[in-house]
Design a protein around this motif. Structure first.
Motif, PDB file in Angstrom:
ATOM      1  N   THR B  74       0.840  -1.206   0.000  1.00 42.72           N
ATOM      2  CA  THR B  74       0.000   0.000   0.000  1.00 42.72           C
ATOM      3  C   THR B  74       0.868   1.247   0.000  1.00 42.72           C
ATOM      4  O   THR B  74       0.578   2.225  -0.716  1.00 42.72           O
ATOM      5  CB  THR B  74      -0.920  -0.001   1.240  1.00 42.72           C
ATOM      6  OG1 THR B  74      -1.545  -1.282   1.356  1.00 42.72           O
ATOM      7  CG2 THR B  74      -1.991   1.069   1.129  1.00 42.72           C
ATOM      8  N   GLU B  75       1.932   1.218   0.791  1.00 41.96           N
ATOM      9  CA  GLU B  75       2.838   2.377   0.843  1.00 41.96           C
ATOM     10  C   GLU B  75       3.480   2.630  -0.518  1.00 41.96           C
ATOM     11  O   GLU B  75       3.604   3.777  -0.956  1.00 41.96           O
ATOM     12  CB  GLU B  75       3.908   2.148   1.914  1.00 41.96           C
ATOM     13  CG  GLU B  75       3.326   2.222   3.316  1.00 41.96           C
ATOM     14  CD  GLU B  75       4.312   1.846   4.426  1.00 41.96           C
ATOM     15  OE1 GLU B  75       5.490   1.556   4.111  1.00 41.96           O
ATOM     16  OE2 GLU B  75       3.901   1.842   5.597  1.00 41.96           O
ATOM     17  N   MET B  82       1.815   3.915   5.973  1.00 47.96           N
ATOM     18  CA  MET B  82       0.598   3.341   6.548  1.00 47.96           C
ATOM     19  C   MET B  82       0.866   2.969   8.007  1.00 47.96           C
ATOM     20  O   MET B  82       1.947   2.451   8.320  1.00 47.96           O
ATOM     21  CB  MET B  82       0.205   2.060   5.807  1.00 47.96           C
ATOM     22  CG  MET B  82      -0.273   2.265   4.392  1.00 47.96           C
ATOM     23  SD  MET B  82      -1.882   3.083   4.376  1.00 47.96           S
ATOM     24  CE  MET B  82      -1.519   4.434   3.277  1.00 47.96           C
ATOM     25  N   ASN B  88      -7.421   1.834   2.644  1.00 50.65           N
ATOM     26  CA  ASN B  88      -6.384   1.873   1.612  1.00 50.65           C
ATOM     27  C   ASN B  88      -5.695   0.522   1.480  1.00 50.65           C
ATOM     28  O   ASN B  88      -5.383   0.065   0.377  1.00 50.65           O
ATOM     29  CB  ASN B  88      -5.334   2.943   1.961  1.00 50.65           C
ATOM     30  CG  ASN B  88      -5.883   4.340   1.823  1.00 50.65           C
ATOM     31  OD1 ASN B  88      -6.593   4.652   0.875  1.00 50.65           O
ATOM     32  ND2 ASN B  88      -5.569   5.202   2.791  1.00 50.65           N
ATOM     33  N   VAL B  89      -5.445  -0.113   2.625  1.00 44.32           N
ATOM     34  CA  VAL B  89      -4.766  -1.412   2.613  1.00 44.32           C
ATOM     35  C   VAL B  89      -5.687  -2.476   2.003  1.00 44.32           C
ATOM     36  O   VAL B  89      -5.263  -3.302   1.190  1.00 44.32           O
ATOM     37  CB  VAL B  89      -4.318  -1.784   4.043  1.00 44.32           C
ATOM     38  CG1 VAL B  89      -3.667  -3.157   4.059  1.00 44.32           C
ATOM     39  CG2 VAL B  89      -3.368  -0.727   4.592  1.00 44.32           C
ATOM     40  N   ASP B  91      -8.054  -1.958  -0.138  1.00 45.03           N
ATOM     41  CA  ASP B  91      -8.139  -1.708  -1.577  1.00 45.03           C
ATOM     42  C   ASP B  91      -6.883  -2.183  -2.300  1.00 45.03           C
ATOM     43  O   ASP B  91      -6.960  -2.705  -3.413  1.00 45.03           O
ATOM     44  CB  ASP B  91      -8.336  -0.207  -1.848  1.00 45.03           C
ATOM     45  CG  ASP B  91      -9.748   0.247  -1.494  1.00 45.03           C
ATOM     46  OD1 ASP B  91     -10.608  -0.620  -1.242  1.00 45.03           O
ATOM     47  OD2 ASP B  91      -9.982   1.465  -1.476  1.00 45.03           O
ATOM     48  N   ALA B  92      -5.729  -1.985  -1.669  1.00 45.64           N
ATOM     49  CA  ALA B  92      -4.475  -2.403  -2.313  1.00 45.64           C
ATOM     50  C   ALA B  92      -4.447  -3.927  -2.470  1.00 45.64           C
ATOM     51  O   ALA B  92      -4.088  -4.445  -3.533  1.00 45.64           O
ATOM     52  CB  ALA B  92      -3.276  -1.924  -1.489  1.00 45.64           C
TER      53      ALA B  92
END
Lengths: 157, 157
Positions: B74-75, B82, B88-89, B91-92
């Motif tokens: 994610t980063e 993160m 976000n994680v 979704d990644a």
């Protein structure tokens, strides 16, 4: 990616299918609660059946059940007392998910959808999360064996 | 229900796709371990992306990643640090699963498969179990960010 909200005409066939499958396969009457839009990390019930759908619309359907619903359903289907969450219980939850989604898919035949195979998530503190932009509809149910929930995400392909 | 074992020619496109996606999207080299047949309740890694496939063959693909792989991916994708497993994680991991399965599906075009939408399971002690009769192939990988694993079940419809 942002998807359109799920169409309400896609939801009723799933509600009818849950009611029919629990009545015919398990002789259990179910009571439906208020629909909600799932958003975020609400924890799931202990066992979740997952099936993917694809076609003119695509998405996923989750059947989340409490341990007691899973054990009771397995006992009714197999005619045997269950003591632990084993393969029989996983298969029963997978098969209930399969029958519910299969019944709804038949009523939504204009969408020409195919079903994948079920997988079953087991774990006391798991959460099944949909990607951002998907707004699944949650349909909570109560039965004499305990609570369960169907979550349906279906967007136009 | 008993299904035929997964065909080996279905597996290589997934291995190639994992390698390509991790290299091109995350600039991470991956090292593949020995394939195994998943059987039973082996605990999954902390985050699992799930996608259903249906067509001439049907099944499910799971991408199980450690927390560190999920956070690092994610980063890299977002260019931000993160601190927690948030949307976000999720979704990644969903998007990595989507890209891996999409890449393999393109190489298996003779199977004419459609993909559902990804869902992502989060939880330290969850297990994703396949129904009895399905023998998914597990493909373990190591990367500089940590371990991850792809599990592929695909049977002729």
């Amino acid at each position: 990616m942002q998807y359109n909200p799920i169409k309400t005409e896609y939801i009723n066939p799933f509600i009818e299918s849950v009611t029919t499958v629990f009545k015919t396969m398990l002789s259990l009457d179910v009571r439906r609660g208020a629909l909600y839009i799932k958003d975020g990390f609400q924890p799931s019930l202990e066992i979740t059946g997952v099936i993917g759908l694809s076609g003119i619309a695509k998405g996923s359907v989750l059947l989340g059940v409490s341990k007691n619903v899973a054990m009771t359903a397995t006992e009714i289907l197999l005619g045997e007392k269950m003591t632990t969450i084993d393969h029989n219980v996983v298969d029963a939850v997978g098969e209930l998910t399969n029958m519910i989604v299969g019944g709804a898919k038949a009523k939504l035949e204009s969408l020409n959808m195919c079903m994948g195979l079920p997988t079953v998530v087991v774990g006391k503190n798991h959460t099944v999360v949909f990607p951002t932009g998907i707004r699944p509809i949650g349909i909570p149910f109560e039965s004499d064996a305990g609570p369960f929930c169907l979550e349906v995400s279906l967007v136009d392909s």
